[in-house]
Design a protein around this motif. Sequence first.
Motif, mmCIF file in Angstrom:
data_model
loop_
_atom_site.group_PDB
_atom_site.id
_atom_site.type_symbol
_atom_site.label_atom_id
_atom_site.label_comp_id
_atom_site.label_asym_id
_atom_site.label_seq_id
_atom_site.Cartn_x
_atom_site.Cartn_y
_atom_site.Cartn_z
ATOM 1 N N TYR A 7 9.217 47.978 -23.475
ATOM 2 C CA TYR A 7 10.300 47.884 -24.445
ATOM 3 C C TYR A 7 9.926 46.905 -25.544
ATOM 4 O O TYR A 7 9.078 46.032 -25.359
ATOM 5 N N ALA A 40 13.551 49.612 -28.713
ATOM 6 C CA ALA A 40 12.624 50.724 -28.492
ATOM 7 C C ALA A 40 12.160 50.624 -27.046
ATOM 8 O O ALA A 40 11.705 49.562 -26.611
ATOM 9 N N SER A 61 10.253 52.876 -23.590
ATOM 10 C CA SER A 61 9.569 54.091 -23.144
ATOM 11 C C SER A 61 9.682 54.197 -21.629
ATOM 12 O O SER A 61 9.686 53.199 -20.911
ATOM 13 N N LEU A 79 9.098 57.746 -25.716
ATOM 14 C CA LEU A 79 9.713 56.654 -26.469
ATOM 15 C C LEU A 79 11.089 57.072 -26.965
ATOM 16 O O LEU A 79 11.262 58.147 -27.530
ATOM 17 N N VAL A 81 3.630 58.061 -25.862
ATOM 18 C CA VAL A 81 3.454 56.804 -26.591
ATOM 19 C C VAL A 81 2.753 55.780 -25.710
ATOM 20 O O VAL A 81 3.077 55.624 -24.527
ATOM 21 N N ILE A 130 3.101 53.329 -34.147
ATOM 22 C CA ILE A 130 3.158 53.859 -32.793
ATOM 23 C C ILE A 130 1.803 54.443 -32.419
ATOM 24 O O ILE A 130 1.209 55.202 -33.190
#
Length: 208
Positions: A1, A11, A13, A24, A42, A56
């Motif tokens: 995160y 954000a 994942s 993500l 990701v 990314i």
Amino acid sequence: YNISNDGNILAFSTDTTGYRQYTLQFKDLRTGQILPDKIERVTSLAWASDNKTMMIGTEDPVSKRSDKIWRYELGSNKPELVYEEKDVLFNTGVGRTRDKRFFYLGSGAATMSEVRLLSTDTPKGEWKLILPREKDHEYSVDVYGDTIYIVTNKNATNFRVVTTTLKDTSEKTWKDFIAHNPKIKVDGIDFFKGYGVVSEKENGLEYV
């Protein structure tokens, strides 16, 4: 995160297969709402200072090699490719310096590395290549103030730390910050306000 600078957007994942294949997603921490943006495979992420743009890293679906870096603006659903690592010996990834002023884009193989920097204020700008990849040359980069610090094994089997400036990072500008010591391996350096913390290894023992 990874949380945006203003603390508003998370954000994160998740891998639901156990195959280290991450999806993500984004959550608005003010409302608890999961945003519709979704990006597959990701491997790394770093926020720009505008709290909406990010870099990314993603992996190849067959080899699982991290090979591409994208610029993405939240809500756009249109990742823009900014870098592709075509050498199959190398993996690539993106991060951010501790002071949040720069993205760093690193490519690494077993005994080679290459680093680029870009201001987090200008995510659409040009990446600055610190040193081109070279056989048997491993290095990492950090920034403190206006000084670039490079941990390098160039002419230093156990690594040393040199300083330079972003204007010209070529070897001719280097100044020793921590000279090479054949008895002590320099593993890395991290910067905090007013301090540099050096990780070293001597006689098999780790020191900070």
